[in-house]
Design a protein around this motif. Structure first.
Motif, mmCIF file in Angstrom:
data_model
loop_
_atom_site.group_PDB
_atom_site.id
_atom_site.type_symbol
_atom_site.label_atom_id
_atom_site.label_comp_id
_atom_site.label_asym_id
_atom_site.label_seq_id
_atom_site.Cartn_x
_atom_site.Cartn_y
_atom_site.Cartn_z
ATOM 1 N N GLY A 246 -7.820 2.370 8.936
ATOM 2 C CA GLY A 246 -9.495 2.660 8.713
ATOM 3 C C GLY A 246 -9.885 3.906 10.281
ATOM 4 N N HIS A 247 -8.683 4.152 10.602
ATOM 5 C CA HIS A 247 -9.496 5.078 11.947
ATOM 6 C C HIS A 247 -7.777 5.792 12.347
ATOM 7 C CE1 HIS A 247 -8.546 1.150 15.232
ATOM 8 N NE2 HIS A 247 -9.365 0.695 14.162
ATOM 9 N N PRO A 248 -7.580 6.244 13.262
ATOM 10 C CA PRO A 248 -6.545 7.222 12.751
ATOM 11 C C PRO A 248 -5.514 7.045 14.876
ATOM 12 C CG PRO A 248 -7.712 8.946 13.834
ATOM 13 C CD PRO A 248 -8.641 7.357 13.430
ATOM 14 N N ASP A 249 -6.730 6.273 15.922
ATOM 15 C CA ASP A 249 -5.895 6.740 17.129
ATOM 16 C C ASP A 249 -5.196 5.300 17.253
ATOM 17 O OD1 ASP A 249 -8.192 4.441 17.013
ATOM 18 O OD2 ASP A 249 -9.260 4.795 18.840
ATOM 19 N N ASN A 250 -4.843 4.188 16.961
ATOM 20 C CA ASN A 250 -3.707 3.581 17.247
ATOM 21 C C ASN A 250 -2.494 3.366 16.542
ATOM 22 O OD1 ASN A 250 -6.525 1.564 17.092
ATOM 23 N ND2 ASN A 250 -4.787 1.200 19.170
ATOM 24 N N VAL A 251 -3.151 4.115 15.494
ATOM 25 C CA VAL A 251 -1.279 4.875 14.033
ATOM 26 C C VAL A 251 -0.992 5.809 14.695
ATOM 27 C CG1 VAL A 251 -0.982 5.498 11.918
ATOM 28 C CG2 VAL A 251 -2.389 3.380 12.041
ATOM 29 N N ALA A 252 -1.663 6.702 15.305
ATOM 30 C CA ALA A 252 -1.324 8.159 15.098
ATOM 31 C C ALA A 252 -0.801 7.649 16.540
ATOM 32 C CB ALA A 252 -2.286 9.368 16.083
ATOM 33 N N ALA B 216 -2.582 5.655 8.086
ATOM 34 C CA ALA B 216 -4.001 5.463 9.016
ATOM 35 C C ALA B 216 -4.934 5.226 8.071
ATOM 36 C CB ALA B 216 -4.678 6.457 9.327
ATOM 37 N N ASP B 217 -4.824 5.210 6.013
ATOM 38 C CA ASP B 217 -5.753 4.421 5.048
ATOM 39 C C ASP B 217 -5.799 3.127 5.583
ATOM 40 O OD1 ASP B 217 -5.772 7.068 4.021
ATOM 41 O OD2 ASP B 217 -4.694 7.718 3.061
ATOM 42 N N ALA C 174 0.786 -1.251 -0.144
ATOM 43 C CA ALA C 174 0.335 -0.365 0.094
ATOM 44 C C ALA C 174 1.059 1.018 0.037
ATOM 45 C CB ALA C 174 -0.661 -0.109 1.300
ATOM 46 N N ALA C 175 1.811 0.851 0.805
ATOM 47 C CA ALA C 175 3.219 2.187 0.848
ATOM 48 C C ALA C 175 3.668 2.713 -0.471
ATOM 49 C CB ALA C 175 4.360 2.195 1.745
ATOM 50 N N CYS C 176 4.238 1.307 -0.839
ATOM 51 C CA CYS C 176 4.611 1.783 -2.345
ATOM 52 C C CYS C 176 4.095 1.975 -3.406
ATOM 53 C CB CYS C 176 4.936 0.039 -2.769
ATOM 54 S SG CYS C 176 6.658 -0.462 -1.777
ATOM 55 N N ALA C 177 2.541 1.896 -3.178
ATOM 56 C CA ALA C 177 1.150 1.960 -4.316
ATOM 57 C C ALA C 177 1.137 3.931 -4.421
ATOM 58 C CB ALA C 177 0.117 1.443 -4.199
#
Ligand SMILES: Nc1ncnc2c1ncn2[C@@H]1O[C@H](COP(=O)(O)OP(=O)(O)O)[C@@H](O)[C@H]1O
Ligand SMILES: N[C@@H](CCOP(=O)(O)O)C(=O)O
Length: 322
Positions: free
Chosen positions: A140-146, A136-137, A73-76
């Motif tokens: 789907g929700h940002p509260d763990n990734v942040a 986060a994309d 996903a990051a490469c894309a």
């Protein structure tokens, strides 16, 4: 000047505890318990995955593995053809317990790609903001990734097409304790238990507590018991984690401890607080050990009671031998 890209990187990502009571999908804390991934470019173009620790023998070892999927996903997102890669994962974050294992895996995959593709921030280090957007994309929700990306205590939200995160310094007196049961609960299933609408009074109550919670975590830990009260998600999830619900009720009502559902559960997070002057109540560090012992006396051996430090820095990327 052309920059050579590294052939291999080592990534370390922390566990995270999201929500912290009323901060549903917004607040999170990074914990010093880590997954590690070594990613090495494979000239033959294949993707291979090895796993030791948590999830070994359970997660897929092909391209559908979450770290590998996030890597692609990051490469894309960068408009690049993904290189073949060997992913060697050493996991300590338990899966399906509400300690952000999926965010840890996703952030590791995105950061590994960032390292191999040479995403650099203004300070010359890892471009954390870009890693945060892609991770986060995927989650789907940002509260763990942040908190996984930035470390410490974070407030995160969505603004238009972008994810936003504000890292705030947590009080130095906070001593988190994760109470981890054997049972698992997938975040997807736990989100499925939430109603489409809640009463206005519950929304208003929880908004007030969430605002108080940012102040309590940042510098007023004595307010944590009230600040961690929630009416948006914990009550709806109780039927899926009755033992966790019972433990939370006992710890809050009988011991006055700020205990919450960690993420989507079923782990219970207790936010222990050191006294302002540790000599008043024993040596610093004794508090969380004492709380952990009293929790163990309640839960028996089926639970793993782990005092954990707060991770201050988030995802770390190094060369494999450093
Ligand atoms: N390190 C990992 N490697 C591969 N897959 C993972 C990893 N961590 C989590 N997963 C996947 O995510 C699932 C758990 O995610 P989730 O239900 O969101 O729970 P939590 O994030 O609370 O641990 C696992 O069952 C597994 O499929
Ligand atoms: N806000 C999310 C947090 C999920 O955290 P996890 O650690 O269980 O993945 C939710 O409550 O659904």
């Amino acid at each position: 000047m052309t920059q050579t890209r590294p052939a291999a990187v080592h990534v370390r990502t922390p566990a995270t505890s999201a929500n912290l009571g009323p901060g549903f999908d917004a607040l999170g804390l990074a914990l010093a318990l880590y997954d590690e991934v070594e990613a090495e470019v494979r000239p033959d173009g294949r993707t291979t995955v090895e796993v030791v620790g948590e999830g070994a023998g359970e997660v897929p070892l092909d391209a559908s593995h979450l770290v590998a999927a996030a890597f692609r996903a990051a490469c894309a997102a960068a408009g690049e053809e993904p290189p073949g890669v060997a992913l060697r994962c050493r996991n300590a974050v338990p899966h399906g317990r509400g300690l952000g294992s999926s965010a840890s895996a996703i952030t590791a995959g995105v950061a590994a790609a960032a390292g191999l593709l040479g995403w650099r921030g203004a300070d010359g280090g890892l471009d954390r903001e870009r890693v945060f957007q892609v991770a986060a994309d995927v989650e789907g929700h940002p509260d763990n990734v942040a908190p996984c990306v930035f470390g410490g205590f974070t407030v995160s939200w969505r603004e238009g097409e972008r994810w936003r995160a504000l890292p705030l310094a947590p009080s130095g007196r906070l001593r988190p304790i994760a109470c981890i049961p054997r049972e698992r609960l997938s975040t997807e299933k736990a989100r499925g238990l939430l109603p489409a609408e809640v009463p206005h009074a519950d929304a208003a109550f929880t908004a007030g507590r969430a605002a108080l919670l940012t102040a309590a975590v940042s510098g007023h830990p004595e307010l944590l018991l009230e600040a961690t009260e929630d009416r948006l998600h914990e009550r709806y999830r109780r039927p899926a984690m009755p033992e966790s619900a019972r433990l939370i009720a006992e710890l809050r009502d009988q011991e006055g401890l700020p205990a919450v559902v960690s993420g989507a559960g079923p782990t219970v997070l207790v936010l222990g607080v050191e006294p302002e002057n540790p000599s008043d109540a024993g040596d610093a560090g004794q508090i969380s050990a004492g709380i952990a012992d009293s929790i163990r006396a309640r839960t028996g051996t089926g639970w793993h009671i782990r005092p954990l430090k707060i991770d201050p820095a988030g995802v770390r990327i190094t060369s494999p031998r450093s």
